[in-house]
Design a protein around this motif. Structure first.
Motif, PDB file in Angstrom:
ATOM      1  N   ALA A 161     -48.964   8.398 -14.862  1.00  0.00           N
ATOM      2  CA  ALA A 161     -49.776   9.605 -15.071  1.00  0.00           C
ATOM      3  C   ALA A 161     -48.912  10.860 -14.906  1.00  0.00           C
ATOM      4  CB  ALA A 161     -50.939   9.626 -14.082  1.00  0.00           C
ATOM      5  N   GLY A 162     -48.042  10.848 -13.908  1.00  0.00           N
ATOM      6  CA  GLY A 162     -47.157  12.000 -13.669  1.00  0.00           C
ATOM      7  C   GLY A 162     -46.240  12.235 -14.865  1.00  0.00           C
ATOM      8  N   ALA A 163     -45.685  11.145 -15.389  1.00  0.00           N
ATOM      9  CA  ALA A 163     -44.776  11.273 -16.543  1.00  0.00           C
ATOM     10  C   ALA A 163     -45.551  11.755 -17.771  1.00  0.00           C
ATOM     11  CB  ALA A 163     -44.086   9.941 -16.813  1.00  0.00           C
ATOM     12  N   ALA A 164     -46.746  11.241 -17.941  1.00  0.00           N
ATOM     13  CA  ALA A 164     -47.550  11.658 -19.110  1.00  0.00           C
ATOM     14  C   ALA A 164     -47.891  13.146 -19.003  1.00  0.00           C
ATOM     15  CB  ALA A 164     -48.817  10.822 -19.198  1.00  0.00           C
ATOM     16  N   ASP A 165     -48.253  13.579 -17.805  1.00  0.00           N
ATOM     17  CA  ASP A 165     -48.586  14.999 -17.592  1.00  0.00           C
ATOM     18  C   ASP A 165     -47.394  15.897 -17.916  1.00  0.00           C
ATOM     19  OD1 ASP A 165     -51.104  14.559 -16.855  1.00  0.00           O
ATOM     20  OD2 ASP A 165     -50.842  15.006 -14.705  1.00  0.00           O
ATOM     21  N   TRP A 166     -46.241  15.519 -17.361  1.00  0.00           N
ATOM     22  CA  TRP A 166     -45.047  16.355 -17.579  1.00  0.00           C
ATOM     23  C   TRP A 166     -44.676  16.369 -19.058  1.00  0.00           C
ATOM     24  CZ3 TRP A 166     -42.750  20.316 -15.683  1.00  0.00           C
ATOM     25  CH2 TRP A 166     -41.474  20.677 -16.136  1.00  0.00           C
ATOM     26  N   THR A 167     -44.741  15.206 -19.696  1.00  0.00           N
ATOM     27  CA  THR A 167     -44.381  15.127 -21.110  1.00  0.00           C
ATOM     28  C   THR A 167     -45.328  16.021 -21.924  1.00  0.00           C
ATOM     29  OG1 THR A 167     -43.582  12.893 -20.722  1.00  0.00           O
ATOM     30  CG2 THR A 167     -43.956  13.512 -23.022  1.00  0.00           C
ATOM     31  N   ASP A 168     -46.622  15.954 -21.604  1.00  0.00           N
ATOM     32  CA  ASP A 168     -47.588  16.819 -22.312  1.00  0.00           C
ATOM     33  C   ASP A 168     -47.263  18.296 -22.069  1.00  0.00           C
ATOM     34  OD1 ASP A 168     -48.881  14.609 -23.176  1.00  0.00           O
ATOM     35  OD2 ASP A 168     -50.575  14.749 -21.782  1.00  0.00           O
ATOM     36  N   HIS A 169     -46.914  18.596 -20.832  1.00  0.00           N
ATOM     37  CA  HIS A 169     -46.612  19.987 -20.487  1.00  0.00           C
ATOM     38  C   HIS A 169     -45.371  20.479 -21.237  1.00  0.00           C
ATOM     39  CE1 HIS A 169     -46.156  23.670 -18.281  1.00  0.00           C
ATOM     40  NE2 HIS A 169     -45.013  23.277 -17.764  1.00  0.00           N
ATOM     41  N   VAL A 170     -44.371  19.616 -21.317  1.00  0.00           N
ATOM     42  CA  VAL A 170     -43.136  19.992 -22.026  1.00  0.00           C
ATOM     43  C   VAL A 170     -43.461  20.289 -23.494  1.00  0.00           C
ATOM     44  CG1 VAL A 170     -40.927  19.083 -22.885  1.00  0.00           C
ATOM     45  CG2 VAL A 170     -41.556  18.769 -20.490  1.00  0.00           C
ATOM     46  N   ILE A 171     -44.274  19.436 -24.081  1.00  0.00           N
ATOM     47  CA  ILE A 171     -44.618  19.632 -25.499  1.00  0.00           C
ATOM     48  C   ILE A 171     -45.460  20.906 -25.649  1.00  0.00           C
ATOM     49  CG2 ILE A 171     -45.925  18.631 -27.434  1.00  0.00           C
ATOM     50  CD1 ILE A 171     -44.876  15.849 -26.306  1.00  0.00           C
ATOM     51  N   ALA A 172     -46.411  21.092 -24.751  1.00  0.00           N
ATOM     52  CA  ALA A 172     -47.265  22.291 -24.824  1.00  0.00           C
ATOM     53  C   ALA A 172     -46.432  23.559 -24.661  1.00  0.00           C
ATOM     54  CB  ALA A 172     -48.349  22.218 -23.748  1.00  0.00           C
ATOM     55  N   SER A 173     -45.432  23.515 -23.780  1.00  0.00           N
ATOM     56  CA  SER A 173     -44.639  24.726 -23.513  1.00  0.00           C
ATOM     57  C   SER A 173     -43.788  25.112 -24.720  1.00  0.00           C
ATOM     58  CB  SER A 173     -43.767  24.551 -22.272  1.00  0.00           C
ATOM     59  OG  SER A 173     -42.709  23.676 -22.551  1.00  0.00           O
ATOM     60  N   SER A 174     -43.609  24.187 -25.646  1.00  0.00           N
ATOM     61  CA  SER A 174     -42.795  24.522 -26.828  1.00  0.00           C
ATOM     62  C   SER A 174     -43.656  25.057 -27.984  1.00  0.00           C
ATOM     63  CB  SER A 174     -42.039  23.280 -27.303  1.00  0.00           C
ATOM     64  OG  SER A 174     -42.958  22.355 -27.859  1.00  0.00           O
ATOM     65  N   GLN A 175     -44.966  24.990 -27.828  1.00  0.00           N
ATOM     66  CA  GLN A 175     -45.852  25.441 -28.910  1.00  0.00           C
ATOM     67  C   GLN A 175     -45.602  26.917 -29.211  1.00  0.00           C
ATOM     68  OE1 GLN A 175     -47.943  23.299 -30.564  1.00  0.00           O
ATOM     69  NE2 GLN A 175     -46.965  21.773 -29.262  1.00  0.00           N
ATOM     70  N   GLY A 176     -45.514  27.220 -30.480  1.00  0.00           N
ATOM     71  CA  GLY A 176     -45.355  28.623 -30.875  1.00  0.00           C
ATOM     72  C   GLY A 176     -43.909  29.077 -30.924  1.00  0.00           C
ATOM     73  N   LEU A 177     -42.996  28.278 -30.403  1.00  0.00           N
ATOM     74  CA  LEU A 177     -41.580  28.668 -30.479  1.00  0.00           C
ATOM     75  C   LEU A 177     -41.037  28.239 -31.845  1.00  0.00           C
ATOM     76  CD1 LEU A 177     -40.474  27.606 -26.882  1.00  0.00           C
ATOM     77  CD2 LEU A 177     -40.864  29.914 -27.731  1.00  0.00           C
ATOM     78  N   LEU A 178     -40.380  29.186 -32.511  1.00  0.00           N
ATOM     79  CA  LEU A 178     -39.970  28.912 -33.887  1.00  0.00           C
ATOM     80  C   LEU A 178     -38.956  27.779 -33.997  1.00  0.00           C
ATOM     81  CD1 LEU A 178     -39.728  32.605 -35.183  1.00  0.00           C
ATOM     82  CD2 LEU A 178     -41.558  30.956 -35.621  1.00  0.00           C
ATOM     83  N   PHE A 179     -38.213  27.526 -32.924  1.00  0.00           N
ATOM     84  CA  PHE A 179     -37.189  26.481 -33.012  1.00  0.00           C
ATOM     85  C   PHE A 179     -37.795  25.103 -33.257  1.00  0.00           C
ATOM     86  CE2 PHE A 179     -38.091  25.243 -28.647  1.00  0.00           C
ATOM     87  CZ  PHE A 179     -37.691  23.914 -28.604  1.00  0.00           C
ATOM     88  N   THR A 180     -39.065  24.936 -32.892  1.00  0.00           N
ATOM     89  CA  THR A 180     -39.688  23.614 -33.073  1.00  0.00           C
ATOM     90  C   THR A 180     -39.900  23.284 -34.554  1.00  0.00           C
ATOM     91  OG1 THR A 180     -41.926  24.506 -32.957  1.00  0.00           O
ATOM     92  CG2 THR A 180     -40.954  23.783 -30.875  1.00  0.00           C
TER      93      THR A 180
END
Ligand code: NA7
Length: 546
Positions: free
Chosen positions: A478-497
C-alpha cells in the motif's frame, strides 16, 4: 553507537552474514554511504565494477566531459574539514578535476579498504530464512549481507544504437561512457559523433577544436544554453569557502538542489521588453539559471514555453552562420527545458567551421555502420573514429542489468516492467532489506545534494532497525502504491511528461523502453525531504518492520 571509521565492531546478531551491508557502486553516493555506515560500526563492503572510485566521473572521461552544476555546489557538504581543504579550480569542473576530487575524498576518509574494485555484481537474491541477501559477482564469488544498498547511479547503463554493422567498424569506436583512459588524438582524423544530448554536445565542442574533419549525426536537436565557465581565483575560492553554509542552505531550498531558484513571476506578468531583458541576462549568466531560474511558468505553460523557445531559437540563428544549418539545430518536437538542457561552450559556433558537417539522420537515416564508416540513405562516409554519444538506459537500466530477486525469487525487472514502483524511491515491497540511494522515483537534481540526503535517510533507517534488533525492513504494498501514485500525480501538468527523453523512460535502443513513464519524483526536493523526514520522525510506521 558511533565508532571511528575503520574500527567497526562486529555485532553479535549479524555474524551469520559476511557483511552487515553491501553497497553496490563507489560513485558519489556509494562513497558517502560507505562513510556513513562505517560510522554506525557496520561491516560494510562496496562492490565496484571499475578499477577506481568515482562512478559517473570514473567512466565518463570523454573529451569535454564536465559539470553543468557549479563545482562548489557539487562537492560533499558533510565534512567541514573537507570543505576547508579542497580548492575547486573551475566553476564547472572538468571530469579530471572531479575524478581527482572523489579520489581525494576516498583517500582522506580511507574508504578504499572497504571497496572491492573490478567487482561487478551480477545477481542479488533475498533469502527469507536468514533475512539476508546473497550477492554474486561476475567472476562467481559470492557473499551474504543483511542489507543490500544500491548506489548505482541514474545514468550508468550506457546504450549503443541498434544499427546494423556496429561491430564491423575497423577504426576506433567508443561510447562516451566507455572512453579510454589513454589520450586520443583527433588531429588530421575524420571523426563521427552520433548523438547530440548533453554528452554529445560536450564531445562535439571539444573534438572540433583539433579534428581534421567532424561529422555530427543528429536525430533530435537540443535546446542548449551557454555554460559560461571560468577559473576560480584564490580570492573567489576564499569567498566560496566563507559562504558554504549559505550555499548549501540555498540548495536545500530550491526545487532541484541547484543554486538557481525559479523566478516568482509568470512570463506574462512582465512586458515583452522586460521579458527580453531578463532572458538576455540569464543567457549571459553561468550555469542552469536560464532553465532553473527562469519565470515560474516556462515548464508548465505552453505559451510561456513557446516564448522562451523562440528566444533560444533566435540565439541559434544569430550564432550559426548558415541559415539552413541553424534551422536544423532548432528543436521542433519539444520546447525549451522539457528535456535536460545541455550547457555548452561554443557548441553552435562549431557548425561555422568549414571542417564540420551536420547530418540530419531524420532526413537521411543511418542504414548501417560499415568497416570504413557510416552509410546513410544518401551517402557513404569514411571515418577513422566513431564516437557513440547515444545515451543511457536511464534510472532503471542499471537495476535491470543485475538479476535482483526478492521474496519468492520475484524479479525486480519484471515488477518494474510497466514503470518503477517504490516507496520514497528508497524501498520496494517484496524486496526486504534492499535500500536504494537515488533510486527511481526519488527526488533528483544536483546529484550530490540529493544523494547525501538519500544516504543519510538510509543510514537513519538502518540505525533505527539495529537499535531495536529488527532484521527485516520492507515497504508495504500500500505504501509503495501510494508513493507511486503521488509521483505520477506530481508530474501532471509538467510539459516534460509530453516529450520523449530519458526523463520519461524512453530509450529506442532498449527493448521495452518505448512507452513514456514517470521515472523520477517531480514535486521538488524540499517536498521530497519533507515526506521522507515525516516517515522517519514517525518511527517508520509506514514500513513493515520485524
Ligand atoms: P542523451 O541525452 O540520452 O542523448 C543521447 C543522444 O543520442 C540523443 O541525441 C539521441 O537522439 C541520440 N541517439 C540515440 N540513439 C541514436 C541512434 N540510433 N541514432 C541517432 N542518434 C541516436 O544522453 P547523454 O549521454 O548525452 O546525456 C545523458 C545525461 O548525462 C544528460 O542528460 C546529463 O544529465 C548527463 P534522440 O534525442 O533520442 O533522438
Amino acid at each position: 553507537m558511533v565508532v571511528s571509521p575503520g574500527t567497526a565492531q562486529k555485532p553479535e546478531a549479524d555474524t551469520l552474514t559476511d557483511f552487515d551491508a553491501v553497497v553496490i557502486g563507489a560513485g558519489v553516493s556509494g562513497l558517502y554511504q560507505l562513510y556513513r555506515l562505517r560510522e554506525l560500526g557496520l561491516r560494510v563492503r562496496v562492490f565496484e565494477t571499475g578499477s577506481g572510485v568515482g562512478g559517473t566521473w570514473y567512466w565518463n572521461r570523454y573529451p569535454g566531459a564536465r559539470f553543468d552544476s557549479e563545482s562548489w555546489t557539487y562537492g560533499y557538504s558533510f565534512s567541514p574539514e573537507l570543505l576547508e581543504q579542497w580548492d575547486w579550480e573551475e566553476h564547472f569542473a572538468g571530469q579530471p578535476e572531479t575524478e581527482r576530487y572523489l579520489n581525494y575524498v576516498a583517500d582522506k576518509f580511507e574508504l578504499r579498504r572497504d571497496i572491492q574494485f573490478k567487482s561487478r555484481v551480477t545477481s542479488a537474491h533475498y533469502r527469507e530464512a536468514t533475512r539476508s541477501w546473497d550477492v554474486t559477482l561476475e567472476d562467481g564469488r559470492r557473499y551474504s549481507t543483511r542489507f543490500l544498498i544500491t548506489a548505482i547511479g541514474v545514468l550508468s547503463a550506457p546504450t549503443m544504437p541498434r544499427i546494423a554493422g556496429v561491430d564491423t567498424f575497423r577504426g576506433l569506436s567508443c561510447h562516451t561512457h566507455h572512453w579510454p583512459k589513454e589520450p586520443v588524438s583527433f588531429g588530421g582524423k575524420r571523426v563521427a559523433v552520433i548523438g547530440t544530448g548533453a554528452s554529445g554536445v560536450q564531445t562535439i565542442t571539444e573534438v572540433a577544436r583539433t579534428v581534421g574533419h567532424l561529422s555530427v549525426f543528429q536525430r533530435t536537436p537540443q535546446w542548449c544554453a551557454p555554460l559560461h565557465n571560468a577559473r576560480i581565483s584564490k580570492e573567489e575560492m576564499r569567498q566560496i569557502r566563507a559562504n558554504y553554509r549559505e550555499i548549501f542552505a540555498r540548495c536545500q531550498q530550491t526545487y532541484g538542489c541547484f543554486i538557481h531558484a525559479s523566478d516568482p513571476r509568470a512570463t506574462h506578468e512582465v512586458t515583452p521588453e522586460q521579458r527580453e531583458a531578463f532572458w538576455e541576462k540569464l543567457y549571459e549568466e553561468p550555469g542552469f539559471g536560464i532553465w532553473m531560474g527562469n519565470f515560474r511558468d516556462i515548464l508548465v505553460d505552453r505559451e510561456a514555453n513557446a516564448l522562451i523557445s523562440d528566444f533560444l531559437a533566435r540565439k541559434i540563428r544569430q550564432r550559426v552562420k548558415d541559415p539552413a544549418v541553424a534551422e536544423k539545430l532548432i528543436p521542433r518536437n519539444h520546447g525549451f527545458g522539457t528535456r535536460r538542457v545541455p550547457l555548452e561552450s561554443g557548441y553552435y559556433e562549431v557548425y561555422n567551421q568549414p571542417n564540420v558537417q551536420l547530418v540530419d539522420v531524420k532526413q537521411t537515416p543511418i542504414e548501417r555502420i560499415t568497416p570504413s564508416g557510416i552509410k546513410t540513405s544518401d551517402a557513404e562516409y569514411e571515418f577513422d573514429i566513431i564516437i557513440y554519444a547515444t545515451g543511457f538506459d536511464a534510472i532503471t537500466g542499471s537495476f535491470d542489468r543485475i538479476d535482483i530477486r526478492g521474496v519468492d525469487m520475484a524479479l525486480l525487472k519484471e515488477k518494474w516492467k510497466d514503470g518503477p514502483q517504490t516507496f520514497l524511491g528508497i524501498l520496494v515491497d517484496g524486496f526486504p532489506n534492499m535500500l536504494m540511494v537515488m533510486g527511481p522515483h526519488a527526488g533528483l537534481g544536483n546529484f550530490p545534494r540529493a544523494a547525501e540526503y538519500s544516504a543519510d535517510w538510509v543510514t537513519g533507517l538502518i540505525h533505527f532497525a539495529r537499535e531495536r534488533g529488527l532484521t527485516r525492513i520492507e515497504a508495504t504494498a500500500a505504501g509503495a502504491a501510494d508513493w507511486t501514485d503521488h509521483v505520477i500525480a506530481s508530474s501532471q501538468g509538467l510539459l516534460f511528461t509530453e516529450v520523449d527523453s530519458w526523463m520519461t523512460g524512453i530509450n529506442r535502443n532498449v527493448e521495452g523502453k518505448q512507452t513514456r513513464r514517470i521515472m523520477r519524483y517531480s514535486g521538488g526536493h524540499p517536498a521530497f525531504r519533507e515526506r521522507c523526514d515525516a516517515v522517519a520522525a514517525g518511527g517508520y510506521r509506514e514500513l513493515s518492520l520485524a
